[in-house]
Design a protein around this motif. Structure first.
Motif, mmCIF file in Angstrom:
data_model
loop_
_atom_site.group_PDB
_atom_site.id
_atom_site.type_symbol
_atom_site.label_atom_id
_atom_site.label_comp_id
_atom_site.label_asym_id
_atom_site.label_seq_id
_atom_site.Cartn_x
_atom_site.Cartn_y
_atom_site.Cartn_z
ATOM 1 N N ILE A 14 -50.512 -2.804 -5.949
ATOM 2 C CA ILE A 14 -50.370 -3.560 -7.193
ATOM 3 C C ILE A 14 -51.552 -3.283 -8.116
ATOM 4 C CG2 ILE A 14 -50.373 -5.909 -8.149
ATOM 5 C CD1 ILE A 14 -48.788 -6.733 -5.584
ATOM 6 N N LEU A 15 -52.745 -3.229 -7.526
ATOM 7 C CA LEU A 15 -53.954 -2.958 -8.307
ATOM 8 C C LEU A 15 -53.889 -1.579 -8.963
ATOM 9 C CD1 LEU A 15 -57.085 -4.127 -6.301
ATOM 10 C CD2 LEU A 15 -56.734 -4.388 -8.747
ATOM 11 N N ILE A 16 -53.577 -0.570 -8.166
ATOM 12 C CA ILE A 16 -53.550 0.805 -8.684
ATOM 13 C C ILE A 16 -52.479 0.933 -9.765
ATOM 14 C CG2 ILE A 16 -53.060 3.214 -8.070
ATOM 15 C CD1 ILE A 16 -54.370 2.614 -5.340
ATOM 16 N N ASN A 17 -51.302 0.376 -9.486
ATOM 17 C CA ASN A 17 -50.215 0.429 -10.465
ATOM 18 C C ASN A 17 -50.593 -0.297 -11.754
ATOM 19 O OD1 ASN A 17 -47.505 1.066 -11.270
ATOM 20 N ND2 ASN A 17 -47.039 -1.092 -11.004
ATOM 21 N N GLY A 18 -51.149 -1.496 -11.601
ATOM 22 C CA GLY A 18 -51.507 -2.298 -12.770
ATOM 23 C C GLY A 18 -52.567 -1.615 -13.613
ATOM 24 N N LEU A 19 -53.569 -1.024 -12.956
ATOM 25 C CA LEU A 19 -54.622 -0.332 -13.692
ATOM 26 C C LEU A 19 -54.030 0.845 -14.463
ATOM 27 C CD1 LEU A 19 -57.494 -0.370 -11.012
ATOM 28 C CD2 LEU A 19 -57.525 -1.520 -13.230
ATOM 29 N N CYS A 20 -53.174 1.623 -13.799
ATOM 30 C CA CYS A 20 -52.545 2.778 -14.474
ATOM 31 C C CYS A 20 -51.730 2.325 -15.671
ATOM 32 C CB CYS A 20 -51.640 3.530 -13.506
ATOM 33 S SG CYS A 20 -52.538 4.506 -12.288
ATOM 34 N N MET A 21 -50.911 1.292 -15.483
ATOM 35 C CA MET A 21 -50.001 0.863 -16.544
ATOM 36 C C MET A 21 -50.739 0.258 -17.734
ATOM 37 S SD MET A 21 -47.312 1.955 -15.689
ATOM 38 C CE MET A 21 -47.234 2.968 -14.251
ATOM 39 N N GLU A 58 -58.324 6.214 -14.806
ATOM 40 C CA GLU A 58 -59.571 6.675 -14.173
ATOM 41 C C GLU A 58 -60.065 5.651 -13.148
ATOM 42 O OE1 GLU A 58 -61.669 9.522 -13.251
ATOM 43 O OE2 GLU A 58 -60.364 9.833 -14.987
ATOM 44 N N ASN A 59 -60.012 4.376 -13.519
ATOM 45 C CA ASN A 59 -60.434 3.323 -12.587
ATOM 46 C C ASN A 59 -59.527 3.270 -11.361
ATOM 47 O OD1 ASN A 59 -61.177 2.747 -15.373
ATOM 48 N ND2 ASN A 59 -62.198 0.976 -14.511
ATOM 49 N N ALA A 60 -58.234 3.498 -11.594
ATOM 50 C CA ALA A 60 -57.280 3.504 -10.482
ATOM 51 C C ALA A 60 -57.630 4.625 -9.508
ATOM 52 C CB ALA A 60 -55.860 3.685 -11.011
ATOM 53 N N LEU A 61 -57.970 5.782 -10.053
ATOM 54 C CA LEU A 61 -58.358 6.930 -9.226
ATOM 55 C C LEU A 61 -59.606 6.613 -8.409
ATOM 56 C CD1 LEU A 61 -58.000 10.231 -11.265
ATOM 57 C CD2 LEU A 61 -57.356 9.865 -8.883
ATOM 58 N N MET A 62 -60.579 6.018 -9.068
ATOM 59 C CA MET A 62 -61.828 5.675 -8.383
ATOM 60 C C MET A 62 -61.570 4.686 -7.259
ATOM 61 S SD MET A 62 -64.744 5.766 -11.370
ATOM 62 C CE MET A 62 -64.487 4.095 -11.777
ATOM 63 N N LEU A 63 -60.731 3.698 -7.575
ATOM 64 C CA LEU A 63 -60.403 2.689 -6.569
ATOM 65 C C LEU A 63 -59.725 3.340 -5.370
ATOM 66 C CD1 LEU A 63 -60.175 -0.408 -5.908
ATOM 67 C CD2 LEU A 63 -57.866 -0.266 -6.798
ATOM 68 N N PHE A 64 -58.772 4.224 -5.657
ATOM 69 C CA PHE A 64 -58.038 4.920 -4.596
ATOM 70 C C PHE A 64 -59.007 5.659 -3.678
ATOM 71 C CE2 PHE A 64 -55.902 8.698 -2.929
ATOM 72 C CZ PHE A 64 -54.756 8.162 -2.373
#
Length: 448
Positions: A143-150, A155-161
């Motif tokens: 949910i976090l990665i999707n929400g950040l991307c959307m 970039e933050n989603a990538l870092m989190l991943f």
DNA sequence: AATCCTCGAC
């Protein structure tokens, strides 16, 4: 009884589920908290949030106490209809009743914030989860990665991943799908491909969602052959069991003006007997609109409504575009009014379509009035207007808009900039042409 | 929990 009710609810047979409950009571089996929770989930999903609430009252009246899952179902229902304040109320109610929220309650709340484009608040919920020492579920990261991307934070989603992977988190197939989708959407097809490789290397088998996502990515990057190849492979592997992939291909064909081929794919959708959703209907309606067959488009809309599907902002935008292309601005306006009345989250694309239609029909001043009245504009709004004003040799008006576009930090086509500058120069405004040119240069420096 | 649909120009 619960298994029976659950399977009926799953396929939208709510009335039959109620019959099963009544029959159960007759032979002495009382519905329990699980029965009611199942009903609440289904009613929220298929009828509405208020229908879900009424089940809550029914269970309270029957003397059954709601639990965490009861509230999670209602919170999920509120999220479905983007009702953030309801989510909060339900959270509070939960705490008042000493029902402890679990990770799913927080996940859903986070999802709701992302959906309403409040990524900061969503992130605060995540920090809250960590603070409260609730153990995180893989879905939390998804949910976090999707929400950040959307919300534009790819970039933050990538870092989190990467960071959670370093901490030992093993990404699910869905995690990869979400990331690949986000990367494609922000125009980073190359990185998306790297993750597709990583997905396979880590032992996952791509599913229909992976394929559809990557296919769309190809179309976006204008790699049409590559995309069509993926579609063929999907068919071979039996991944075309719904209309999703067909819609992806058909829309690409429509966008590139290949009407006959688009017709062919949409024909498959119809003859294959898929259970069509509103998105598939929109795709077909769009084909009719683009071909100027508004009658058929409306016929299809009624068919969708008969099936119980509700038209969305895409439906109305498609109609507005089609109506404007045939010069029927009055009816297009009615759709626009309906959109505002319904409070759809944005009608920017519809307004862009309207403006484009007015310009193409030569109603430049009407278009300008509409342009001025818009409180949100994007680069397409400006492009359309600047281009049309240049065509009408109204270069000074075009340059004014071009400058405010640049001031707003929006990109505009090189050919449109050229058109304004050359037009100004050609009609004797060389000083203004120079001014525009220097502003464009300045903006370029600031941008890089 | 994630995929499919809308607008300009080139």
């Amino acid at each position: 009884m619960n298994i029976c009710v659950a399977s009926l609810c799953k396929v939208k047979q709510l009335e039959k589920a109620e019959v099963v409950i009544v029959d159960g009571i007759r032979i002495g089996v009382q519905p329990d908290v699980v029965t009611y929770n199942t009903l609440i989930t289904a009613y929220c999903r298929f009828v509405g949030i208020d229908a879900g609430y009424s089940i809550l009252y029914r269970m309270k009246e029957a003397g059954i106490y709601p639990d965490t899952i009861t509230y999670n179902s209602l919170i999920a229902g509120a999220t479905r209809y983007s009702m953030l304040s309801r989510c909060f109320d339900l959270f509070e109610e939960m705490l008042e009743m000493s029902i402890l929220p679990d990770i799913w309650s927080y996940n859903t709340l986070m999802h709701c914030f992302f959906k309403l484009r409040k990524p900061d608040e969503a992130y605060r919920v995540f920090q809250d989860i960590l603070l409260k020492d609730i153990s995180v579920h893989p879905a939390t990261f998804n949910i976090l990665i999707n929400g950040l991307c959307m919300n534009g934070y790819t970039e933050n989603a990538l870092m989190l991943f990467r960071s959670i992977k370093r901490h030992g988190f093993i990404p699910q197939l869905a995690t990869y799908n979400i990331l690949i989708h986000g990367l494609c959407k922000s125009g980073r097809g190359k990185t998306a491909r790297e993750f597709l490789n990583e997905l396979v290397e880590s032992g996952h088998i791509p599913n229909a969602i992976t394929y559809t996502t990557v296919m769309k990515c190809c179309f976006r990057c204008r790699q049409f052959e590559e995309g069509v190849k993926i579609f063929a492979e999907m068919r071979r592997r039996g991944y075309t069991y719904d209309a999703f992939a067909y819609c992806t291909v058909a829309s690409m064909l429509l966008k590139t003006g290949k009407m006959n081929e688009a017709n062919e794919y949409l024909g498959y959708i119809i003859t294959n007997g898929f259970d069509l959703d509103i998105v598939s209907f929109n795709t077909i309606v769009n084909l009719y609109c683009k071909e100027g067959q508004l009658d058929n488009a409306y016929k299809l809309l009624h068919e969708a409504e008969k099936k119980g599907l509700e038209s969305d902002k895409y439906t109305h935008t498609i109609f507005i575009d089609g109506l404007c292309r045939t010069g029927n601005f009055k009816e297009a306006q009615q759709h626009l009014d309906y959109m505002s009345m319904m409070g759809f989250d944005s009608n920017l694309v519809a307004l862009n379509s309207f403006i484009n239609g007015l310009c193409k029909a030569g109603h430049l001043d009407h278009a300008l009035r509409m342009f001025e009245s818009m409180d949100v504009k994007d680069s397409i709004t400006y492009s359309t207007m600047v281009h049309s004003l240049c065509n009408a040799k109204r270069f000074r008006a075009a340059s004014k808009l071009l400058l405010s576009c640049i001031r707003g930090g929006m990109r505009i086509l090189k050919s449109d900039k050229r058109g304004v500058i050359d037009g100004l120069r050609g009609s004797g405004y060389s000083q203004e042409a120079r001014k525009v040119q220097s502003k464009i240069r300045l903006a370029k420096i600031l941008h890089d």
